[in-house]
Design a protein around this motif. Structure first.
Motif, PDB file in Angstrom:
ATOM      1  N   LYS A  52      61.694  31.010  46.883  1.00  0.00           N
ATOM      2  CA  LYS A  52      62.400  31.721  48.073  1.00  0.00           C
ATOM      3  C   LYS A  52      61.128  32.524  48.854  1.00  0.00           C
ATOM      4  CE  LYS A  52      66.518  30.157  47.352  1.00  0.00           C
ATOM      5  NZ  LYS A  52      66.881  29.358  48.126  1.00  0.00           N
ATOM      6  N   LYS A  53      59.967  32.523  48.287  1.00  0.00           N
ATOM      7  CA  LYS A  53      58.898  33.244  48.783  1.00  0.00           C
ATOM      8  C   LYS A  53      57.490  32.366  49.014  1.00  0.00           C
ATOM      9  CE  LYS A  53      58.931  36.500  45.649  1.00  0.00           C
ATOM     10  NZ  LYS A  53      58.130  37.476  44.503  1.00  0.00           N
ATOM     11  N   TYR A  54      56.708  32.650  50.003  1.00  0.00           N
ATOM     12  CA  TYR A  54      55.773  31.705  50.387  1.00  0.00           C
ATOM     13  C   TYR A  54      54.573  32.607  50.752  1.00  0.00           C
ATOM     14  CZ  TYR A  54      52.984  28.290  52.833  1.00  0.00           C
ATOM     15  OH  TYR A  54      51.720  27.471  53.469  1.00  0.00           O
ATOM     16  N   SER A  55      53.359  32.231  50.500  1.00  0.00           N
ATOM     17  CA  SER A  55      51.877  32.904  50.950  1.00  0.00           C
ATOM     18  C   SER A  55      51.113  31.909  51.337  1.00  0.00           C
ATOM     19  CB  SER A  55      51.754  33.682  49.926  1.00  0.00           C
ATOM     20  OG  SER A  55      50.596  34.560  50.437  1.00  0.00           O
ATOM     21  N   TYR A  56      50.645  32.142  52.397  1.00  0.00           N
ATOM     22  CA  TYR A  56      49.298  31.150  52.665  1.00  0.00           C
ATOM     23  C   TYR A  56      48.181  31.992  52.796  1.00  0.00           C
ATOM     24  CZ  TYR A  56      46.126  28.624  55.498  1.00  0.00           C
ATOM     25  OH  TYR A  56      44.813  27.761  55.976  1.00  0.00           O
ATOM     26  N   VAL A  57      47.063  31.365  52.221  1.00  0.00           N
ATOM     27  CA  VAL A  57      45.855  32.216  52.200  1.00  0.00           C
ATOM     28  C   VAL A  57      44.550  31.250  52.244  1.00  0.00           C
ATOM     29  CG1 VAL A  57      44.194  33.798  50.780  1.00  0.00           C
ATOM     30  CG2 VAL A  57      46.703  33.826  50.683  1.00  0.00           C
ATOM     31  N   SER A  58      43.699  31.436  53.340  1.00  0.00           N
ATOM     32  CA  SER A  58      42.284  30.780  53.446  1.00  0.00           C
ATOM     33  C   SER A  58      41.336  31.571  52.441  1.00  0.00           C
ATOM     34  CB  SER A  58      41.994  30.732  55.050  1.00  0.00           C
ATOM     35  OG  SER A  58      40.545  30.348  54.937  1.00  0.00           O
ATOM     36  N   LEU A  59      40.661  30.761  51.940  1.00  0.00           N
ATOM     37  CA  LEU A  59      39.481  31.364  51.192  1.00  0.00           C
ATOM     38  C   LEU A  59      38.372  31.863  52.028  1.00  0.00           C
ATOM     39  CD1 LEU A  59      39.634  29.220  47.934  1.00  0.00           C
ATOM     40  CD2 LEU A  59      39.981  31.658  48.121  1.00  0.00           C
ATOM     41  N   PHE A  60      38.254  31.402  53.263  1.00  0.00           N
ATOM     42  CA  PHE A  60      37.150  31.633  54.072  1.00  0.00           C
ATOM     43  C   PHE A  60      36.651  33.230  54.164  1.00  0.00           C
ATOM     44  CE2 PHE A  60      35.206  32.287  58.392  1.00  0.00           C
ATOM     45  CZ  PHE A  60      33.921  31.645  58.158  1.00  0.00           C
ATOM     46  N   GLY A  61      35.710  33.579  53.549  1.00  0.00           N
ATOM     47  CA  GLY A  61      35.432  35.077  53.682  1.00  0.00           C
ATOM     48  C   GLY A  61      35.882  35.804  52.483  1.00  0.00           C
ATOM     49  N   ILE A  62      36.547  35.256  51.702  1.00  0.00           N
ATOM     50  CA  ILE A  62      37.026  36.016  50.395  1.00  0.00           C
ATOM     51  C   ILE A  62      35.953  36.013  49.658  1.00  0.00           C
ATOM     52  CG2 ILE A  62      38.895  36.027  48.550  1.00  0.00           C
ATOM     53  CD1 ILE A  62      40.784  35.313  50.460  1.00  0.00           C
ATOM     54  N   ASN A  63      35.587  37.140  49.003  1.00  0.00           N
ATOM     55  CA  ASN A  63      34.346  37.336  48.014  1.00  0.00           C
ATOM     56  C   ASN A  63      34.830  37.735  46.647  1.00  0.00           C
ATOM     57  OD1 ASN A  63      31.925  36.309  49.493  1.00  0.00           O
ATOM     58  ND2 ASN A  63      32.702  37.814  51.107  1.00  0.00           N
ATOM     59  N   SER A  64      36.126  38.038  46.455  1.00  0.00           N
ATOM     60  CA  SER A  64      36.395  38.668  45.078  1.00  0.00           C
ATOM     61  C   SER A  64      37.882  38.008  44.604  1.00  0.00           C
ATOM     62  CB  SER A  64      36.403  40.129  44.750  1.00  0.00           C
ATOM     63  OG  SER A  64      37.264  40.831  45.567  1.00  0.00           O
ATOM     64  N   LEU A  65      38.279  37.988  43.270  1.00  0.00           N
ATOM     65  CA  LEU A  65      39.491  37.677  42.822  1.00  0.00           C
ATOM     66  C   LEU A  65      40.577  38.753  43.336  1.00  0.00           C
ATOM     67  CD1 LEU A  65      39.379  36.363  39.301  1.00  0.00           C
ATOM     68  CD2 LEU A  65      39.909  34.920  41.496  1.00  0.00           C
ATOM     69  N   GLU A  66      39.750  40.175  43.379  1.00  0.00           N
ATOM     70  CA  GLU A  66      40.977  41.267  43.863  1.00  0.00           C
ATOM     71  C   GLU A  66      41.253  40.965  45.339  1.00  0.00           C
ATOM     72  OE1 GLU A  66      38.110  41.766  42.241  1.00  0.00           O
ATOM     73  OE2 GLU A  66      39.251  42.034  40.245  1.00  0.00           O
ATOM     74  N   ASP A  67      40.178  40.490  46.307  1.00  0.00           N
ATOM     75  CA  ASP A  67      40.722  40.203  47.509  1.00  0.00           C
ATOM     76  C   ASP A  67      41.639  39.165  47.623  1.00  0.00           C
ATOM     77  OD1 ASP A  67      38.834  42.306  48.327  1.00  0.00           O
ATOM     78  OD2 ASP A  67      37.468  40.939  48.981  1.00  0.00           O
ATOM     79  N   LEU A  68      41.378  38.145  46.933  1.00  0.00           N
ATOM     80  CA  LEU A  68      42.150  36.894  46.803  1.00  0.00           C
ATOM     81  C   LEU A  68      43.815  37.240  46.505  1.00  0.00           C
ATOM     82  CD1 LEU A  68      42.977  34.116  47.151  1.00  0.00           C
ATOM     83  CD2 LEU A  68      41.892  33.808  44.813  1.00  0.00           C
ATOM     84  N   LYS A  69      43.966  38.082  45.305  1.00  0.00           N
ATOM     85  CA  LYS A  69      45.199  38.399  44.927  1.00  0.00           C
ATOM     86  C   LYS A  69      46.005  39.290  45.963  1.00  0.00           C
ATOM     87  CE  LYS A  69      43.909  39.001  39.993  1.00  0.00           C
ATOM     88  NZ  LYS A  69      43.654  39.654  38.701  1.00  0.00           N
ATOM     89  N   PHE A  70      45.202  40.378  46.786  1.00  0.00           N
ATOM     90  CA  PHE A  70      45.981  41.120  47.634  1.00  0.00           C
ATOM     91  C   PHE A  70      46.288  40.252  48.888  1.00  0.00           C
ATOM     92  CE2 PHE A  70      46.016  44.232  50.916  1.00  0.00           C
ATOM     93  CZ  PHE A  70      46.982  44.975  50.666  1.00  0.00           C
ATOM     94  N   SER A  71      45.348  39.322  49.103  1.00  0.00           N
ATOM     95  CA  SER A  71      45.410  38.672  50.231  1.00  0.00           C
ATOM     96  C   SER A  71      46.652  37.651  50.305  1.00  0.00           C
ATOM     97  CB  SER A  71      44.308  37.535  50.677  1.00  0.00           C
ATOM     98  OG  SER A  71      44.472  36.736  51.917  1.00  0.00           O
ATOM     99  N   ILE A  72      47.151  37.339  48.946  1.00  0.00           N
ATOM    100  CA  ILE A  72      48.161  36.302  48.528  1.00  0.00           C
ATOM    101  C   ILE A  72      49.485  37.371  48.866  1.00  0.00           C
ATOM    102  CG2 ILE A  72      49.431  35.366  46.630  1.00  0.00           C
ATOM    103  CD1 ILE A  72      46.797  34.307  45.764  1.00  0.00           C
TER     104      ILE A  72
END
Length: 413
Positions: A52-72
């Motif tokens: 029931k939930k969906y998230s799309y994230v582009s890795l372009f410009g993401i430089n840390s796992l913390e950034d990736l987690k929050f972006s998701i």
């Protein structure tokens, strides 16, 4: 792997609640993300998405796992909002759900005198807790920031699957991976990736995916297939540029529009294409004779001979002044309407002349096939065609027709 199999695999992936990691790999521009979004939307419309939930994230410009987690987290939407961009409201809903999940425990985390910075830091730290049973699309693996390692991203994907019961799809251009990322992906994919799909559509597949099938797009599709263009980004550019030309040519004969669509397809492909066999744009846009490559004084390289072969198979293509205006559109992104319409008018006159010449030849054919040289119907047909098409008939045919009518004693006609 055929597009039908790809669509079925993505459909199976979305319809199941079972945690899984899928990768979709392929060359630049072939439409990996476009196809994923289309099949995702189809599954949504058919109510065949299990989570029931969906998230799309582009890795372009993401430089840390913390950034990736929050972006998701910040890009997370509910199933009904798939296909729409995340908004402030969707972020508020995700944050509210996170705080609701934490319950009274959240109060012990909030400082006594919180500021916006405190709230942001808190949400950023806790956001990963809410990522349960979510479909997560991680795109542009080859464009990740330099400060985040490929193996860490793959490790996070495993964590999302095994601990958070998520379904994760990784989209990547495996031909553009850095050496380190490529080594990590190849080394870890057996442990991380459950289903690995190679997205390599044919030109026919791309036309089916992108174009809707109206009269204009049918013509574009025929040209795209003839040239073997299997890059969806380029096809979308062709579609966009042709949309600028079509309204300008409504009052002209159909062959004028047909030539415009044929030219914009070829020149856009040559201008943006990166394939080894894609003809050089400057080579094509300067080819003003369909037989220039047959000149013994011109020495062509092997590659140029291949390009000439492609152009010969494309109705022996050569540019004229009208095509040159379309070349300016491809290069600049806009139409010089005054110059373009001037050349369109010239081409239109040539088309009308060709119509008239053909019509006049048909009248002559009718006369030649008649057994009665004095058949009034045949003579009237020839005379009418002569009067209607006089502006476009060649001088030789004009003279011949006048002599014939005089010979038959029909000078008053």
């Amino acid at each position: 792997m055929s597009i039908g199999i790809i669509e079925n695999q993505i459909g199976r992936f979305l319809a199941s609640e079972a945690p899984e990691v899928m990768s979709i790999k392929g060359a630049w521009g072939v439409g990996k993300t476009y196809a994923w979004n289309k099949y995702l939307a189809n599954a949504k419309n058919q109510k065949k998405i299990a989570l029931k939930k969906y998230s799309y994230v582009s890795l372009f410009g993401i430089n840390s796992l913390e950034d990736l987690k929050f972006s998701i987290f910040e890009n997370m939407v509910d199933e009904k909002s798939i296909g729409r961009r995340p908004t402030v409201e969707s972020f508020k809903a995700s944050t509210a759900e996170l705080l609701k999940t934490l319950g009274k425990r959240s109060f012990s985390i909030i400082p006594s005198n919180p500021t916006m910075i405190h709230y942001h830091s808190m949400i950023e730290s806790l956001s990963f807790l809410s990522l349960e049973k979510t479909i997560i699309c991680i795109d542009d693996f080859e464009r990740k920031g330099h400060n985040i390692e490929a193996q860490d991203i793959l490790g996070l994907m495993t964590q999302l699957k095994e601990q958070k019961k998520c379904k994760v799809v990784l989209i990547l251009n495996d031909e553009s991976l850095s050496e380190g990322s490529s080594v990590d992906y190849i080394k870890l994919r057996e442990k991380v990736i459950d289903t690995e799909l190679r997205f390599a559509p044919t030109a026919e597949d791309c036309v089916e995916i992108v174009l809707t099938g109206n009269k204009i797009e049918q013509q574009l599709g025929e040209h795209i297939i003839k040239l073997g263009i299997n890059n969806i980004r380029i096809i979308k550019k062709i579609e966009k540029l042709s949309a600028l030309l079509v309204p300008l040519l409504k009052s002209y004969e159909d062959p004028v529009l047909s030539q415009a669509l044929r030219t914009v397809t070829l020149l856009t492909w040559c201008y943006y294409g990166q394939g080894n066999d894609t003809p050089d744009y400057n080579f094509v846009s300067s080819r003003n004779s369909a037989f220039s490559d047959l000149d013994d004084e011109i020495v062509l390289s092997t590659q140029q001979q291949i390009w000439c072969s492609i152009l010969r198979n494309y109705d022996n293509y050569a540019v004229d002044e009208f095509d040159q205006q379309i070349a300016r559109l491809v290069e600049n992104g806009y139409v010089d309407e005054v110059r373009f319409l001037e050349e369109a008018a010239v081409l239109n006159e040539k088309v009308l002349a060709a119509y008239s010449e053909n019509s006049f030849k048909e009248a002559w054919k009718k006369f030649n096939e008649s057994f009665d040289a004095d058949d009034q119907e045949v003579i009237s047909c020839l005379s009418a065609s002569f009067k209607h098409n006089a502006k476009y008939i060649s001088p030789v045919n004009l003279d011949g027709t006048v002599r014939l009518l005089r010979y038959l004693g029909k000078e008053p006609l």
